[in-house]
Design a protein around this motif. Structure first.
Motif, PDB file in Angstrom:
ATOM      1  N   UNK A 168     -26.783  25.770 -80.500  1.00  0.00           N
ATOM      2  CA  UNK A 168     -27.411  24.999 -81.569  1.00  0.00           C
ATOM      3  C   UNK A 168     -27.295  23.499 -81.318  1.00  0.00           C
ATOM      4  N   UNK A 169     -27.450  23.088 -80.052  1.00  0.00           N
ATOM      5  CA  UNK A 169     -27.441  21.678 -79.712  1.00  0.00           C
ATOM      6  C   UNK A 169     -26.075  21.057 -79.555  1.00  0.00           C
ATOM      7  N   UNK A 170     -25.008  21.847 -79.723  1.00  0.00           N
ATOM      8  CA  UNK A 170     -23.639  21.331 -79.596  1.00  0.00           C
ATOM      9  C   UNK A 170     -22.999  21.926 -78.345  1.00  0.00           C
ATOM     10  N   UNK A 171     -22.529  21.065 -77.441  1.00  0.00           N
ATOM     11  CA  UNK A 171     -21.937  21.511 -76.181  1.00  0.00           C
ATOM     12  C   UNK A 171     -20.415  21.485 -76.261  1.00  0.00           C
ATOM     13  N   UNK A 172     -19.797  22.550 -75.727  1.00  0.00           N
ATOM     14  CA  UNK A 172     -18.347  22.695 -75.771  1.00  0.00           C
ATOM     15  C   UNK A 172     -17.843  23.230 -74.430  1.00  0.00           C
ATOM     16  N   UNK A 173     -16.768  22.660 -73.920  1.00  0.00           N
ATOM     17  CA  UNK A 173     -16.132  23.200 -72.721  1.00  0.00           C
ATOM     18  C   UNK A 173     -15.363  24.453 -73.129  1.00  0.00           C
ATOM     19  N   UNK A 174     -15.773  25.613 -72.624  1.00  0.00           N
ATOM     20  CA  UNK A 174     -15.103  26.863 -73.000  1.00  0.00           C
ATOM     21  C   UNK A 174     -14.012  27.245 -72.009  1.00  0.00           C
ATOM     22  N   UNK A 175     -13.994  26.618 -70.840  1.00  0.00           N
ATOM     23  CA  UNK A 175     -12.911  26.860 -69.882  1.00  0.00           C
ATOM     24  C   UNK A 175     -12.969  25.796 -68.798  1.00  0.00           C
ATOM     25  N   UNK A 176     -11.813  25.459 -68.242  1.00  0.00           N
ATOM     26  CA  UNK A 176     -11.769  24.468 -67.173  1.00  0.00           C
ATOM     27  C   UNK A 176     -10.481  24.637 -66.375  1.00  0.00           C
ATOM     28  N   UNK A 177     -10.479  24.106 -65.189  1.00  0.00           N
ATOM     29  CA  UNK A 177      -9.283  24.119 -64.349  1.00  0.00           C
ATOM     30  C   UNK A 177      -9.330  22.914 -63.419  1.00  0.00           C
ATOM     31  N   UNK A 178      -8.288  22.067 -63.483  1.00  0.00           N
ATOM     32  CA  UNK A 178      -8.256  20.846 -62.690  1.00  0.00           C
ATOM     33  C   UNK A 178      -7.887  21.146 -61.244  1.00  0.00           C
ATOM     34  N   UNK A 179      -8.365  20.284 -60.343  1.00  0.00           N
ATOM     35  CA  UNK A 179      -7.909  20.367 -58.965  1.00  0.00           C
ATOM     36  C   UNK A 179      -6.410  20.058 -58.938  1.00  0.00           C
ATOM     37  N   UNK A 180      -5.673  20.731 -58.081  1.00  0.00           N
ATOM     38  CA  UNK A 180      -4.234  20.487 -57.998  1.00  0.00           C
ATOM     39  C   UNK A 180      -3.948  19.390 -56.984  1.00  0.00           C
ATOM     40  N   UNK A 181      -2.859  18.645 -57.201  1.00  0.00           N
ATOM     41  CA  UNK A 181      -2.508  17.553 -56.299  1.00  0.00           C
ATOM     42  C   UNK A 181      -1.009  17.455 -56.122  1.00  0.00           C
ATOM     43  N   UNK A 182      -0.591  16.773 -55.066  1.00  0.00           N
ATOM     44  CA  UNK A 182       0.838  16.603 -54.799  1.00  0.00           C
ATOM     45  C   UNK A 182       1.069  15.253 -54.124  1.00  0.00           C
ATOM     46  N   UNK A 183       2.063  14.515 -54.618  1.00  0.00           N
ATOM     47  CA  UNK A 183       2.460  13.261 -54.009  1.00  0.00           C
ATOM     48  C   UNK A 183       3.758  13.499 -53.249  1.00  0.00           C
ATOM     49  N   UNK A 184       3.678  13.495 -51.912  1.00  0.00           N
ATOM     50  CA  UNK A 184       4.824  13.816 -51.067  1.00  0.00           C
ATOM     51  C   UNK A 184       5.511  12.570 -50.525  1.00  0.00           C
ATOM     52  N   UNK A 185       5.267  11.432 -51.147  1.00  0.00           N
ATOM     53  CA  UNK A 185       5.877  10.182 -50.703  1.00  0.00           C
ATOM     54  C   UNK A 185       5.071   9.529 -49.606  1.00  0.00           C
ATOM     55  N   UNK A 186       5.153  10.083 -48.413  1.00  0.00           N
ATOM     56  CA  UNK A 186       4.384   9.509 -47.294  1.00  0.00           C
ATOM     57  C   UNK A 186       2.979  10.088 -47.231  1.00  0.00           C
ATOM     58  N   UNK A 187       2.720  11.102 -48.056  1.00  0.00           N
ATOM     59  CA  UNK A 187       1.408  11.746 -48.023  1.00  0.00           C
ATOM     60  C   UNK A 187       1.043  12.252 -49.412  1.00  0.00           C
ATOM     61  N   UNK A 188      -0.169  11.930 -49.830  1.00  0.00           N
ATOM     62  CA  UNK A 188      -0.674  12.445 -51.100  1.00  0.00           C
ATOM     63  C   UNK A 188      -1.864  13.349 -50.816  1.00  0.00           C
ATOM     64  N   UNK A 189      -1.906  14.502 -51.454  1.00  0.00           N
ATOM     65  CA  UNK A 189      -2.977  15.471 -51.218  1.00  0.00           C
ATOM     66  C   UNK A 189      -3.584  15.940 -52.526  1.00  0.00           C
ATOM     67  N   UNK A 190      -4.878  16.242 -52.501  1.00  0.00           N
ATOM     68  CA  UNK A 190      -5.549  16.912 -53.605  1.00  0.00           C
ATOM     69  C   UNK A 190      -6.217  18.169 -53.056  1.00  0.00           C
ATOM     70  N   UNK A 191      -5.851  19.313 -53.613  1.00  0.00           N
ATOM     71  CA  UNK A 191      -6.532  20.564 -53.267  1.00  0.00           C
ATOM     72  C   UNK A 191      -7.812  20.589 -54.094  1.00  0.00           C
ATOM     73  N   UNK A 192      -8.892  20.154 -53.478  1.00  0.00           N
ATOM     74  CA  UNK A 192     -10.147  19.959 -54.217  1.00  0.00           C
ATOM     75  C   UNK A 192     -11.033  21.198 -54.154  1.00  0.00           C
ATOM     76  N   UNK A 193     -10.448  22.322 -54.404  1.00  0.00           N
ATOM     77  CA  UNK A 193     -11.151  23.603 -54.430  1.00  0.00           C
ATOM     78  C   UNK A 193     -10.563  24.416 -55.577  1.00  0.00           C
ATOM     79  N   UNK A 194     -11.418  24.902 -56.474  1.00  0.00           N
ATOM     80  CA  UNK A 194     -10.894  25.616 -57.627  1.00  0.00           C
ATOM     81  C   UNK A 194     -11.952  26.565 -58.177  1.00  0.00           C
ATOM     82  N   UNK A 195     -11.500  27.477 -59.037  1.00  0.00           N
ATOM     83  CA  UNK A 195     -12.426  28.441 -59.639  1.00  0.00           C
ATOM     84  C   UNK A 195     -11.927  28.855 -61.010  1.00  0.00           C
ATOM     85  N   UNK A 196     -12.840  29.339 -61.822  1.00  0.00           N
ATOM     86  CA  UNK A 196     -12.544  29.876 -63.147  1.00  0.00           C
ATOM     87  C   UNK A 196     -13.154  31.270 -63.211  1.00  0.00           C
TER      88      UNK A 196
END
Length: 237
Positions: A168-196
């Motif tokens: 009815x013209x109103x949009x709502x996010x019904x599910x989501x999942x963020x990309x995971x990331x890790x800061x390892x000090x000398x290296x920062x990574x983002x796992x830029x692959x995900x699914x719902x």
């Protein structure tokens, strides 16, 4: 002895033969018309649906008919008319922003030409959405890979995959999942692959969009090497 035998034959011939028999009814509508409950004491059990038929009752006239047992498990010639799936290859992904979308959400530009299964009428190239054909519970899966799937830095704004329902013209996010990331000090990574992948109650006429949340800082050159896919189908009323 012969006289007795002929008498028996004549007696049997005199018995009327009925083409229709009624139990608890004087006006049978079929060869056997039972007006009441039926109890069967013993039934042999089959090991599979292959080669079997099942009995079903017509709700209009109570007539019993045979059905292929495979129809009950979604097999046979029956096709789930709600099924739809599509896949975007690398180099074809762009993101679309519409005013009705929740803040930060951008839809993947899926089009009918990319469908792998389903009816073209279920999907609109105009707004890149799947339209729910009937109310019920739907299984939905959505996958997105940004670039190669691994980025050598933490991506700003915590992007991820998302599914949006417009009703009815109103949009709502019904599910989501963020990309995971890790800061390892000398290296920062983002796992830029995900699914719902889950199940969702939907209403007839709902429009479903597949895209990214928090995606305003994604690099366009990396986005051009991304891939994405989704599937959706009804599993229950």
């Amino acid at each position: 002895m012969k006289t007795k035998f002929y008498t028996l034959l004549l007696s049997m011939a005199a018995i009327p033969v009925f083409s229709q028999v009624g139990i608890n009814t004087t006006t049978p509508q079929s060869t056997l018309d039972v007006n009441g409950n039926v109890i069967i004491r013993q039934i042999p059990q089959g090991s599979s649906v292959s080669g079997y038929q099942v009995l079903a009752i017509n709700q209009t006239n109570s007539e019993v008919s045979r059905l292929d047992a495979a129809l009950l498990s979604g097999g046979g010639s029956t096709v789930n008319s709600s099924v739809y799936a599509a896949r975007k290859a690398s180099g074809a992904v762009t993101l679309l922003s519409l005013g009705i979308f929740p803040s930060g959400f951008q839809a993947v530009n899926f089009v009918n030409a990319e469908r792998t299964v389903g009816q073209a009428s279920l999907f609109s190239d105009t707004d890149n959405t799947y339209t729910v054909p009937s109310t019920g519970v739907y299984a939905i899966g959505f996958y997105f890979r940004y670039g190669t799937g691994i980025q050598g830095a933490l991506i700003t704004d915590a992007p991820g995959v998302g599914i949006v329902r417009t009703r009815a013209g109103v949009s709502t996010v019904i599910d989501s999942r963020a990309f995971s990331g890790a800061n390892l000090g000398i290296l920062s990574l983002t796992i830029s692959e995900s699914s719902v992948n889950s199940m969702y109650p939907l209403q007839a006429g709902d429009k479903i969009s597949f895209g990214l949340t928090g995606s305003s800082f994604l690099n366009a050159s990396i986005l051009s090497t991304s891939t994405s896919s989704f599937y959706i189908y009804k599993i229950s009323d």
